[in-house]
Structure formats: structure tokens, C-alpha cells
Motif scaffolding. Sequence first.
Motif, PDB file in Angstrom:
ATOM      1  N   ARG A 178       0.834  -1.193   0.000  1.00 46.47           N
ATOM      2  CA  ARG A 178       0.000   0.000   0.000  1.00 46.47           C
ATOM      3  C   ARG A 178       0.872   1.248   0.000  1.00 46.47           C
ATOM      4  NH1 ARG A 178      -3.907   1.878   4.890  1.00 46.47           N
ATOM      5  NH2 ARG A 178      -1.843   2.266   5.723  1.00 46.47           N
ATOM      6  N   GLU A 233       0.372   5.229   0.764  1.00 50.70           N
ATOM      7  CA  GLU A 233      -0.547   6.260   1.251  1.00 50.70           C
ATOM      8  C   GLU A 233      -0.170   7.619   0.672  1.00 50.70           C
ATOM      9  OE1 GLU A 233      -2.621   6.846   5.475  1.00 50.70           O
ATOM     10  OE2 GLU A 233      -0.551   7.558   5.472  1.00 50.70           O
ATOM     11  N   CYS A 234      -1.166   8.312   0.147  1.00 52.14           N
ATOM     12  CA  CYS A 234      -0.950   9.616  -0.478  1.00 52.14           C
ATOM     13  C   CYS A 234      -1.917  10.640   0.101  1.00 52.14           C
ATOM     14  CB  CYS A 234      -1.166   9.534  -1.993  1.00 52.14           C
ATOM     15  SG  CYS A 234      -0.107   8.364  -2.846  1.00 52.14           S
ATOM     16  N   LYS A 238      -8.239   6.314  -4.980  1.00 50.79           N
ATOM     17  CA  LYS A 238      -7.999   5.249  -4.008  1.00 50.79           C
ATOM     18  C   LYS A 238      -8.264   3.903  -4.667  1.00 50.79           C
ATOM     19  CE  LYS A 238      -9.784   3.531   0.414  1.00 50.79           C
ATOM     20  NZ  LYS A 238     -10.780   3.776   1.491  1.00 50.79           N
ATOM     21  N   SER A 260      -3.623   4.405  -1.571  1.00 49.87           N
ATOM     22  CA  SER A 260      -4.613   4.704  -0.534  1.00 49.87           C
ATOM     23  C   SER A 260      -4.604   6.209  -0.285  1.00 49.87           C
ATOM     24  CB  SER A 260      -4.315   3.946   0.764  1.00 49.87           C
ATOM     25  OG  SER A 260      -3.116   4.413   1.354  1.00 49.87           O
ATOM     26  N   GLU A 261      -5.704   6.698   0.259  1.00 50.94           N
ATOM     27  CA  GLU A 261      -5.892   8.149   0.390  1.00 50.94           C
ATOM     28  C   GLU A 261      -5.923   8.544   1.869  1.00 50.94           C
ATOM     29  OE1 GLU A 261      -8.942  10.004  -2.236  1.00 50.94           O
ATOM     30  OE2 GLU A 261      -9.784  10.709  -0.354  1.00 50.94           O
ATOM     31  N   ARG A 262      -5.033   9.448   2.224  1.00 47.77           N
ATOM     32  CA  ARG A 262      -5.015   9.939   3.596  1.00 47.77           C
ATOM     33  C   ARG A 262      -6.164  10.922   3.816  1.00 47.77           C
ATOM     34  NH1 ARG A 262       0.545  12.477   5.180  1.00 47.77           N
ATOM     35  NH2 ARG A 262       1.153  10.379   4.536  1.00 47.77           N
TER      36      ARG A 262
END
Length: 338
Positions: free
Chosen positions: A160, A162-163, A206, A232-234
Motif C-alpha cells: 500500500r 498512502e498519499c 484510491k 490509498s488516500e489519507r
Amino acid sequence: MGKDDKKPPELYYEILHVARDASPQRVRAAYRSLARQWHPDKHPPESRADAEARFKAITEAYEALLDQQENRAVYLAARDDCGGGGRARPPAEKDRGGGENIVATAVARTAARTTEKPGAALPYAPAARAKQVYSACGGRRAFAEFSSYVVRKAPPLERRVECTLEELCTGCRKEVTYTRDVVTKNGLITKKEVTQTIRIKPGMRKGSTVTVEGAGDERPGCLAGDAVFVVSERRHGRFKRLGDDLVLRARVPLVSALTGWHLSFRLLCGDRFRCAFRDEVIFPGYVKIVKGGGMPVAGGGDKGARGDLVVKFEVVFPDSLTDEQRKGLAEILRGCAA
């Protein structure tokens, strides 16, 4: 040549670690070296199965690269016997017993040349191989399965990434450090930490994936698997993403909602957005849509296409009012009733 004729050789060259323009001598030398390294008798019981798989793949690759012309002759013979060749067989071939003799002859030549090399024993009997080829008279598919040996590939490795919404809006490059399985010289599997730089394109959502071929786990007898990075989206403190649109919730005091208000904030790209409400009354549930103020449309047909910015207003009412305030509001708002 068809699709199946082009793809397998690329895999064979990779298995033997030789260039596509390698000479027969270079291919033979590479085979001997790898055959000695991966011979099952040189491996302990716990890794012997993997060594056998790798040894078989190496042998198959060696045969395929040195026997392309013979394999072509086998194919033509099997094709003509099936009636799908589009040309008549020479009578001499029929007199010698038909396609089966041609198949057996070509396979025998291949087996003789291969088995005379030290450590180059075939993992299966040549006679069985000839029978398999000649039984292709159900069509060309059986022969394609024989001649287009498909090398297995290790399963993909997923990680994964995370962005932030800002990174997904503007695009960026991210360095990802992860652990993958690698095969040592003695056929054992060990862990290795690696770092891969991947590109996040503007507008990625996402669940989007970025695949790096051959950067995943290794398995004996297999090509290295791919590394698949899942975006994935922060969670953002101000905006919420819905597809390509951005949603912003704004709290407005009641007096500003009735008498006028200025809204100012920064977009994800860094630009400042300003909006004035002078002649509008902001009521509960009021929504303002700013066209093109959302996320870039990833892979969209129109270059520069973007979603919308949806501003949802929440009117904040006072917790309490004095009698004088109530009376004053009643007088002011009485004439506003519909």
C-alpha cells in the motif's frame, strides 16, 4: 509469425540470462553453468523440489533456443497430417511412413544433440514427446501447447502507498521501501529490503495500482513476480473526495448568512479561492458548485479536465436570544415572510 511464436523466446533468453543475439555457443555455455548450479542432486532435500523446477525450466529454454528449426519442421509435419497446412506433403514423406516418422526423426535429433552434453539429460522421454506432438491432429492448439512452454511467474507482491489529497491532485514521485523474497545461489529464499520509486499521476483514485514488473518476490524455477503498489488516500482536514469532485463544508454564522459573507480558502493545488455572497441569502442546505475546482480527471479524454468543487454550507444559529433580540428580529423578518 503468430503471437505464440514471439513471446516464449523472450522468456527463454531471460531464464538462461543471455542476450537475444547470443550465439549457440553462448547459449550452450550458459546452459551448462546453470544446469550445474541447479541440478537437483546438488541441493538438500528441503530445496530439491524447487531446484528440480528450475532445472526443468532451464532445460526447456535450452532446447527451445537451439532447436527452433527442428521444431518448425515438426510443426509443419503435424500440421500437414491434420490437413490444415494449406499445402500438399511431398510423396517421399508419405512413403517414409507419414508425419509420425518426421516427428520422431526431428525429436530424435534434438534428443541426441542435447543428451550428449554433460548434465543435459531431458526431464522426460523423447518418445513420449514425439507421441505428444504427433497427437496434435485435433488441431494446432495441441502443438502450440507443446512448443510454447510457458514459464511460471511468482505471484504478485502487493504493497500500500498512502498519499495525501494534495499529492493525488498534483501528482508526485514516492519512494517506497518494502521487503521482498529473493533466491540465493544455493536455491534458498531469503528476505531483502528494497526501495522503489513510483510515479503517482494527477487524479489517481484510491485503489488505483502502479505495477513494477519483476520487482516482487522470487521463487525457484519461476520468473520474478511483479510489485503492485495500491494507492490509498489519507484523510484530509478540509476536503472530502467523491470521485473527481471535492466537497467542502463551510460553517456560516446566521447573521452572515442573512446579511452577506466572504468565503476564502486555498485549493489543493495551492491557489486561493475567494467567493463573495452579497445578494444571496445562505439558507440551511445551501450548495454552491464551482466548476473545474475539483480533482484532475485521470486518463480523461480532455486534457486538463477536472471535477467540480461542491461547497455545502451549514448555518450556525445562536444558542439563545434575549427578549429584546427576539422582538427586534420579529419586526425585521415579519415583512420577509413569503
